[in-house]
Write a protein that holds these residues in place. Structure first.
Motif, short mmCIF file in Angstrom:
data_model
loop_
_atom_site.label_atom_id
_atom_site.label_comp_id
_atom_site.label_asym_id
_atom_site.label_seq_id
_atom_site.Cartn_x
_atom_site.Cartn_y
_atom_site.Cartn_z
N LYS A 244 20.01 31.32 50.03
CA LYS A 244 20.83 30.40 49.23
C LYS A 244 19.97 29.40 48.48
CE LYS A 244 25.09 30.43 52.01
NZ LYS A 244 25.96 29.61 52.88
N GLU B 28 19.68 31.18 38.67
CA GLU B 28 20.08 31.88 37.44
C GLU B 28 18.98 32.77 36.88
OE1 GLU B 28 23.02 31.98 36.38
OE2 GLU B 28 23.96 30.34 37.51
N GLN C 1 27.15 38.72 48.19
CA GLN C 1 27.97 37.66 47.60
C GLN C 1 27.14 36.80 46.64
OE1 GLN C 1 27.92 34.01 48.60
NE2 GLN C 1 29.27 33.77 46.82
N LEU C 2 25.93 36.46 47.04
CA LEU C 2 25.08 35.61 46.20
C LEU C 2 24.61 36.35 44.96
CD1 LEU C 2 23.09 33.88 49.06
CD2 LEU C 2 24.56 32.72 47.39
N ASP D 52 26.30 38.64 43.40
CA ASP D 52 27.47 38.63 42.51
C ASP D 52 27.62 37.27 41.83
OD1 ASP D 52 27.99 41.24 43.23
OD2 ASP D 52 29.53 40.72 44.71
N GLN D 53 27.40 36.23 42.60
CA GLN D 53 27.56 34.87 42.06
C GLN D 53 26.55 34.58 40.95
OE1 GLN D 53 27.48 31.83 45.11
NE2 GLN D 53 27.04 30.19 43.64
N TYR D 54 25.34 35.07 41.10
CA TYR D 54 24.28 34.76 40.14
C TYR D 54 23.96 35.91 39.18
CZ TYR D 54 23.29 30.43 42.63
OH TYR D 54 23.39 29.17 43.18
N GLN D 55 24.85 36.91 39.12
CA GLN D 55 24.65 38.07 38.24
C GLN D 55 23.28 38.72 38.47
OE1 GLN D 55 25.73 34.94 36.46
NE2 GLN D 55 27.66 35.62 37.38
#
Length: 395
Positions: free
Chosen positions: A168, A173, A202-203, A205-208
């Motif tokens: 995390k 980005e 999950q992370l 996906d969150q940060y592409q």
């Protein structure tokens, strides 16, 4: 016998000359039980008759055509992989390192095309192992494999394995990919925790970012499922496979989705021998034997029996503090008293007629045939127990 090879290998004090199933014979005719599996490569043991027949038949038809053309065996093996995994497309190479090189290049290419040049950073794990090319040793995160080869590729950071908070705190980005082994084989047969793998998905996906699973060692039935990611309920964007994919014949593959694959446009990457008809024909035959309910049942049966027997030896000798792993990829972690003695134990085991691996200095690694029989397992355990006793008697 003179050695005409470069000195980067420390060869064992025997030369194997022929083998069948889980048994190997050396130049002197001495027999060995193989618990190493060619470092998790010989998934079906040695000289499986179906593979021998398949290779012989293909050798009479077509050996090499280059990637100017595709071939029937390449398309057939790719279809098997697509039909039974998350993937839509496959790139064939010759080894795990080449499959990972393709995976890492594709991840950066995809990010470059969709988000720009600044999104190029790769996150991997400390003590990972992804191959011996300059790019893959850089992603691997083990200084012993990097020393003397600087300057290394940049844009790579490493976090502790199974550490969600570290992931995390590191992902951002600019991250194009997170690379994970689902069992760190080279560094101690250490399985990933479910929560860690799920957090990585999950992370990403969150940060592409793309999630890349290195399943070079864990794939093709080794953990009791076709690929280890099935244990976690998480699908990657890219996956690398090799080792057991050809069950002894050199081949590697990178699997990916229709979302990501277009970034490998014509001419962007290649391999002269990738998709070789001989390798792919053998791969198809091996796939059909491995991906069978009877094989998976044997893997799980032999895994449990092997782990139980190793625990008994560990308790009686005091050598191990933990037996861990998945399926028929098993590690015995030596107690602190015997730190860095794994190599010595494997040498003594070889003297007893048992081929064994180490994973780091303090873990003994077992990667036998997925078709391991009760008879071969019991004989191998007998020889291993004697090797442990011999080690202790002179330690």
């Amino acid at each position: 016998m003179n050695n005409y090879l470069t000195p980067n290998f420390a060869f064992a004090n025997m030369i194997p000359v022929h083998a069948q199933g889980s048994r190997v014979w050396d130049q002197a005719g001495k027999e060995y039980v193989d618990f190493s599996g060619g470092i998790a490569v010989n998934a079906l043991g040695h000289c499986h008759p179906v593979l021998v027949d398949t290779l012989t038949d293909q050798a009479k038809k077509l050996w090499h055509a280059s990637n100017i053309y595709t071939t029937e065996p390449a398309q057939q093996l790719a279809k098997l992989l697509v039909d039974h995994t998350f993937a839509d497309k496959v790139f064939f190479a010759n080894s795990g390192a080449e499959a990972n090189e393709a995976a890492f290049k594709l991840a950066r290419k995809y990010a470059y095309e969709h988000y720009g040049a600044q999104k190029n950073e790769i996150i991997a794990c400390v003590n990972g192992f992804h191959g011996r090319t300059l790019f893959t040793v850089s992603v691997g995160g083990q200084s012993k494999y990097q020393e003397g080869f600087a300057p290394l590729p940049e844009g790579i950071s490493h976090i502790p394995y199974n550490n969600i908070e570290a992931l995390k705190n590191t992902i951002n980005e600019r991250t194009c990919a997170v690379v994970l082994e689902l069992v760190q084989g080279e560094s101690g047969v250490l399985p990933a925790q479910v929560e860690f793998v799920q957090a990585a998905r999950q992370l990403c996906d969150q940060y592409q970012s793309l999630l890349v699973f290195d399943e070079v060692q864990t794939g093709m039935g080794r953990t009791g499922k076709l690929f280890a990611y099935e244990h976690y309920g998480v699908s990657p964007d890219i996956l690398s496979s090799a080792k057991a994919l050809g069950a002894g014949f050199p081949i590697g593959a990178m699997l990916t989705t229709d979302k990501v694959a277009p970034s490998f446009g014509v001419g962007s990457h290649g391999s002269t021998f990738g998709g070789n008809p001989l390798a792919c024909a053998v791969g198809c035959a091996a796939f059909n034997i491995i991906n069978d309910q009877k094989t998976y049942e044997n893997i799980n049966k032999q895994s449990q029996a092997l782990i139980n027997e190793l625990n008994v030896i560990g308790q009686s000798t005091g050598l191990f503090k933990e037996v861990r792993g998945k399926g028929l990829l098993v590690g015995c972690v030596l107690t602190d008293q015997y730190t860095n003695q794994a190599g010595e134990i494997t040498k003594i085991a070889l003297e007893q007629g048992l081929m064994l691996l180490q994973a780091g200095g303090s873990v003994l690694r077992f990667a036998p045939s997925l078709l391991l029989t009760d008879e071969d397992r019991q004989e191998g355990i007998k020889r291993f127990e004697q090797a442990c006793q011999n080690f202790l008697s002179h330690y």
